[in-house]
Design a protein around this motif. Sequence first.
Motif, PDB file in Angstrom:
ATOM      1  N   UNK A  18       0.763  -1.231   0.226  1.00 59.55           N
ATOM      2  CA  UNK A  18      -0.273  -0.476  -0.201  1.00 59.55           C
ATOM      3  C   UNK A  18       0.564   1.003   0.496  1.00 59.55           C
ATOM      4  N   UNK A  19       1.792   1.085   1.220  1.00 54.69           N
ATOM      5  CA  UNK A  19       3.158   2.477   1.097  1.00 54.69           C
ATOM      6  C   UNK A  19       3.557   2.047  -0.282  1.00 54.69           C
ATOM      7  N   UNK A  72      -8.707  12.014 -10.854  1.00 54.28           N
ATOM      8  CA  UNK A  72      -9.190  10.753 -10.488  1.00 54.28           C
ATOM      9  C   UNK A  72      -7.701  10.430  -9.699  1.00 54.28           C
ATOM     10  N   UNK A  73      -6.200  11.216  -9.520  1.00 50.74           N
ATOM     11  CA  UNK A  73      -5.203  10.705  -9.079  1.00 50.74           C
ATOM     12  C   UNK A  73      -5.514  11.082  -7.675  1.00 50.74           C
ATOM     13  N   UNK A  74      -6.199  12.296  -7.532  1.00 50.31           N
ATOM     14  CA  UNK A  74      -6.456  12.787  -6.457  1.00 50.31           C
ATOM     15  C   UNK A  74      -7.892  11.913  -5.426  1.00 50.31           C
ATOM     16  N   UNK A  75      -7.960  11.108  -6.107  1.00 51.92           N
ATOM     17  CA  UNK A  75      -9.314  11.102  -5.415  1.00 51.92           C
ATOM     18  C   UNK A  75      -8.201   8.853  -5.180  1.00 51.92           C
ATOM     19  N   UNK A  76      -7.589   8.868  -6.111  1.00 54.12           N
ATOM     20  CA  UNK A  76      -6.524   7.457  -5.593  1.00 54.12           C
ATOM     21  C   UNK A  76      -6.453   7.422  -4.245  1.00 54.12           C
ATOM     22  N   UNK A  77      -5.613   9.198  -4.600  1.00 52.09           N
ATOM     23  CA  UNK A  77      -4.424   9.462  -3.818  1.00 52.09           C
ATOM     24  C   UNK A  77      -5.436   9.875  -1.914  1.00 52.09           C
ATOM     25  N   UNK A  90      -7.025   7.166   3.009  1.00 44.05           N
ATOM     26  CA  UNK A  90      -8.447   6.770   4.278  1.00 44.05           C
ATOM     27  C   UNK A  90      -7.950   4.949   4.872  1.00 44.05           C
ATOM     28  N   UNK A  91      -7.546   4.825   3.339  1.00 42.12           N
ATOM     29  CA  UNK A  91      -7.181   3.021   4.038  1.00 42.12           C
ATOM     30  C   UNK A  91      -6.364   3.061   5.033  1.00 42.12           C
ATOM     31  N   UNK A  92      -5.112   4.115   4.149  1.00 43.18           N
ATOM     32  CA  UNK A  92      -3.609   3.760   5.482  1.00 43.18           C
ATOM     33  C   UNK A  92      -4.162   4.385   7.003  1.00 43.18           C
ATOM     34  N   UNK A  93      -4.728   5.278   7.088  1.00 39.45           N
ATOM     35  CA  UNK A  93      -4.972   5.403   8.669  1.00 39.45           C
ATOM     36  C   UNK A  93      -6.069   5.027   8.882  1.00 39.45           C
ATOM     37  N   UNK A  94      -6.950   3.919   8.531  1.00 37.20           N
ATOM     38  CA  UNK A  94      -7.984   3.531   9.101  1.00 37.20           C
ATOM     39  C   UNK A  94      -6.717   2.105   9.400  1.00 37.20           C
ATOM     40  N   UNK A  95      -6.757   1.720   8.858  1.00 37.38           N
ATOM     41  CA  UNK A  95      -4.635   0.585   9.276  1.00 37.38           C
ATOM     42  C   UNK A  95      -4.206   0.685  10.292  1.00 37.38           C
ATOM     43  N   UNK A  96      -3.947   2.096  10.339  1.00 38.13           N
ATOM     44  CA  UNK A  96      -3.304   2.195  11.553  1.00 38.13           C
ATOM     45  C   UNK A  96      -3.976   2.703  12.924  1.00 38.13           C
TER      46      UNK A  96
END
Length: 89
Positions: free
Chosen positions: A13-14, A72-77, A82-88
């Motif tokens: 992911x990173x 599109x790139x900003x939306x993916x970022x 959000x996924x990274x914060x959720x996993x943290x």
Amino acid sequence: MSPKHNIPFLERQSYRRRRLIDTIRMLPVIGAVLWAVPLLWRQSEASGTVMTSDAIIYIFLVWLFMVVGGAWLARNLKRSDAEEKERGR
């Protein structure tokens, strides 16, 4: 004997997030190169110049591609953050 190479492990992911940021940074460069393409167009034999309307349409389409691609790139970022914060948590 060959020395062992220490290859740093990056989470998938990173790694994807970093490549996405690299792509966002390259977007203006890609746009500038694409905007310069009409300067390389071959002149028509009849009039000796490139049709201005063709060049304007091309530049508008490149601009539209840049806006849509950037969104599109900003939306993916944002989704990646959000996924990274959720996993943290």
